[in-house]
Design a protein around this motif. Sequence first.
Motif, PDB file in Angstrom:
ATOM      1  N   ASN A   1       0.858  -1.186   0.000  1.00 42.58           N
ATOM      2  CA  ASN A   1       0.000   0.000   0.000  1.00 42.58           C
ATOM      3  C   ASN A   1       0.898   1.242   0.000  1.00 42.58           C
ATOM      4  OD1 ASN A   1      -2.587  -1.462   0.390  1.00 42.58           O
ATOM      5  ND2 ASN A   1      -1.690  -1.971   2.387  1.00 42.58           N
ATOM      6  N   SER A   2       0.647   2.162  -0.903  1.00 40.46           N
ATOM      7  CA  SER A   2       1.497   3.348  -1.027  1.00 40.46           C
ATOM      8  C   SER A   2       0.707   4.623  -0.741  1.00 40.46           C
ATOM      9  CB  SER A   2       2.094   3.436  -2.444  1.00 40.46           C
ATOM     10  OG  SER A   2       2.952   2.341  -2.703  1.00 40.46           O
ATOM     11  N   VAL A   3       1.419   5.592  -0.214  1.00 40.23           N
ATOM     12  CA  VAL A   3       0.833   6.905   0.017  1.00 40.23           C
ATOM     13  C   VAL A   3       1.910   7.953  -0.280  1.00 40.23           C
ATOM     14  CG1 VAL A   3       1.435   6.908   2.484  1.00 40.23           C
ATOM     15  CG2 VAL A   3      -0.434   8.372   1.653  1.00 40.23           C
ATOM     16  N   THR A   4       1.486   9.118  -0.797  1.00 40.62           N
ATOM     17  CA  THR A   4       2.419  10.171  -1.210  1.00 40.62           C
ATOM     18  C   THR A   4       2.252  11.408  -0.325  1.00 40.62           C
ATOM     19  OG1 THR A   4       2.404   9.424  -3.510  1.00 40.62           O
ATOM     20  CG2 THR A   4       3.131  11.686  -3.104  1.00 40.62           C
ATOM     21  N   LEU A   5       3.373  11.994   0.077  1.00 38.86           N
ATOM     22  CA  LEU A   5       3.387  13.229   0.869  1.00 38.86           C
ATOM     23  C   LEU A   5       4.101  14.311   0.060  1.00 38.86           C
ATOM     24  CD1 LEU A   5       3.012  14.829   3.550  1.00 38.86           C
ATOM     25  CD2 LEU A   5       5.228  13.903   4.275  1.00 38.86           C
ATOM     26  N   ASN A   6       3.396  15.392  -0.227  1.00 37.71           N
ATOM     27  CA  ASN A   6       4.013  16.519  -0.927  1.00 37.71           C
ATOM     28  C   ASN A   6       4.819  17.355   0.061  1.00 37.71           C
ATOM     29  OD1 ASN A   6       2.862  15.998  -3.530  1.00 37.71           O
ATOM     30  ND2 ASN A   6       0.914  16.838  -2.779  1.00 37.71           N
ATOM     31  N   ILE A   7       6.056  17.656  -0.303  1.00 32.91           N
ATOM     32  CA  ILE A   7       6.951  18.423   0.563  1.00 32.91           C
ATOM     33  C   ILE A   7       6.767  19.915   0.281  1.00 32.91           C
ATOM     34  CG2 ILE A   7       9.394  18.859   1.100  1.00 32.91           C
ATOM     35  CD1 ILE A   7       9.906  15.928   0.277  1.00 32.91           C
ATOM     36  N   ASN A   8       6.853  20.709   1.337  1.00 32.26           N
ATOM     37  CA  ASN A   8       6.695  22.154   1.179  1.00 32.26           C
ATOM     38  C   ASN A   8       7.702  22.702   0.164  1.00 32.26           C
ATOM     39  OD1 ASN A   8       8.790  21.627   3.382  1.00 32.26           O
ATOM     40  ND2 ASN A   8       9.089  23.834   3.084  1.00 32.26           N
ATOM     41  N   SER A   9       7.297  23.730  -0.554  1.00 29.48           N
ATOM     42  CA  SER A   9       8.197  24.389  -1.482  1.00 29.48           C
ATOM     43  C   SER A   9       9.310  25.091  -0.704  1.00 29.48           C
ATOM     44  CB  SER A   9       7.430  25.418  -2.315  1.00 29.48           C
ATOM     45  OG  SER A   9       8.283  26.098  -3.200  1.00 29.48           O
ATOM     46  N   PHE A  10      10.524  25.022  -1.215  1.00 29.07           N
ATOM     47  CA  PHE A  10      11.646  25.676  -0.537  1.00 29.07           C
ATOM     48  C   PHE A  10      12.664  26.163  -1.565  1.00 29.07           C
ATOM     49  CE2 PHE A  10      12.636  21.148  -0.729  1.00 29.07           C
ATOM     50  CZ  PHE A  10      13.967  21.100  -1.106  1.00 29.07           C
ATOM     51  N   VAL A  11      13.533  27.058  -1.096  1.00 29.85           N
ATOM     52  CA  VAL A  11      14.526  27.692  -1.968  1.00 29.85           C
ATOM     53  C   VAL A  11      15.926  27.411  -1.425  1.00 29.85           C
ATOM     54  CG1 VAL A  11      15.431  29.896  -2.839  1.00 29.85           C
ATOM     55  CG2 VAL A  11      12.953  29.531  -2.666  1.00 29.85           C
ATOM     56  N   ILE A  12      16.815  26.978  -2.323  1.00 30.10           N
ATOM     57  CA  ILE A  12      18.240  26.838  -2.011  1.00 30.10           C
ATOM     58  C   ILE A  12      18.947  28.066  -2.574  1.00 30.10           C
ATOM     59  CG2 ILE A  12      20.336  25.483  -2.305  1.00 30.10           C
ATOM     60  CD1 ILE A  12      18.352  23.934  -0.742  1.00 30.10           C
ATOM     61  N   ASP A  13      19.702  28.752  -1.727  1.00 28.95           N
ATOM     62  CA  ASP A  13      20.432  29.950  -2.160  1.00 28.95           C
ATOM     63  C   ASP A  13      21.791  29.959  -1.482  1.00 28.95           C
ATOM     64  OD1 ASP A  13      21.435  32.418  -2.831  1.00 28.95           O
ATOM     65  OD2 ASP A  13      19.972  33.568  -1.685  1.00 28.95           O
ATOM     66  N   THR A  14      22.839  29.736  -2.252  1.00 25.16           N
ATOM     67  CA  THR A  14      24.204  29.736  -1.702  1.00 25.16           C
ATOM     68  C   THR A  14      25.015  30.924  -2.214  1.00 25.16           C
ATOM     69  OG1 THR A  14      25.038  28.333  -3.499  1.00 25.16           O
ATOM     70  CG2 THR A  14      24.213  27.216  -1.528  1.00 25.16           C
ATOM     71  N   THR A  15      24.356  31.852  -2.910  1.00 19.63           N
ATOM     72  CA  THR A  15      25.062  32.992  -3.498  1.00 19.63           C
ATOM     73  C   THR A  15      25.025  34.184  -2.555  1.00 19.63           C
ATOM     74  OG1 THR A  15      24.444  32.257  -5.723  1.00 19.63           O
ATOM     75  CG2 THR A  15      25.196  34.531  -5.490  1.00 19.63           C
ATOM     76  N   ALA A  16      26.197  34.682  -2.185  1.00 18.79           N
ATOM     77  CA  ALA A  16      26.272  35.842  -1.298  1.00 18.79           C
ATOM     78  C   ALA A  16      26.003  37.122  -2.069  1.00 18.79           C
ATOM     79  CB  ALA A  16      27.647  35.913  -0.653  1.00 18.79           C
TER      80      ALA A  16
END
Length: 219
Positions: free
Chosen positions: A75-90
Amino acid sequence: TAATLVGVTAVTTPTNDTTPDYTFSSSEAGTITYGGSCSSSTTSATTDNNTITFNALADGTYSNCKIIVTDNSSNSVTLNINSFVIDTTAPTVAEVTAVTTPTNDTTPDYTFSSSEAGTITYGGSCTSSTTSASSGNNAITFSTLSNGTYDNCTVMVTDNALNSSSNLPVSTFTVDNTTISSSASDNATVTFGQSYQYQLTTSSTYSGTITYSLSNEPV
């Protein structure tokens, strides 16, 4: 019956962590698979909370990541992960308008540019009540300064992902608001073409220009 999945701790956004953590709870143990742009080496879920670390992600916005848990009965179930931003630029900062030097303004203005919005911090002998930077030009007013030369002031911007710019050196400037007075009386008269010497009522040495009105009296 498929497991019940609930997000517990979302990915901080924005973040400069290219391998961010995410925590979710599952009502059953099972196998984890991933959807969208995210993946992880963690492939087993336990009953209760599960913390996973995503594999390295490039800078950008992630809005399609999913976690799928399949129990031992398939039995499978899906969880949507919150939107997020990766930013490594100073942020990149640069001087736009230096402090006029010398100046008699003890709260001089200064303008610099920043490639990103963020929080301003100051170094050296200068401070300001302005602590927020916007993208583009930023005009700040330094807090009250004493007479003297300032050659160690710096400005730095830290963006919302906690990436900090390099320290921007503020061009050296001098504050001098000392009032100079002459021993000559206000109504002294002079004859043009003659040389005159005025004794300043201070032990400091100053240079400048004495200006006269058309009535031959000092202005």
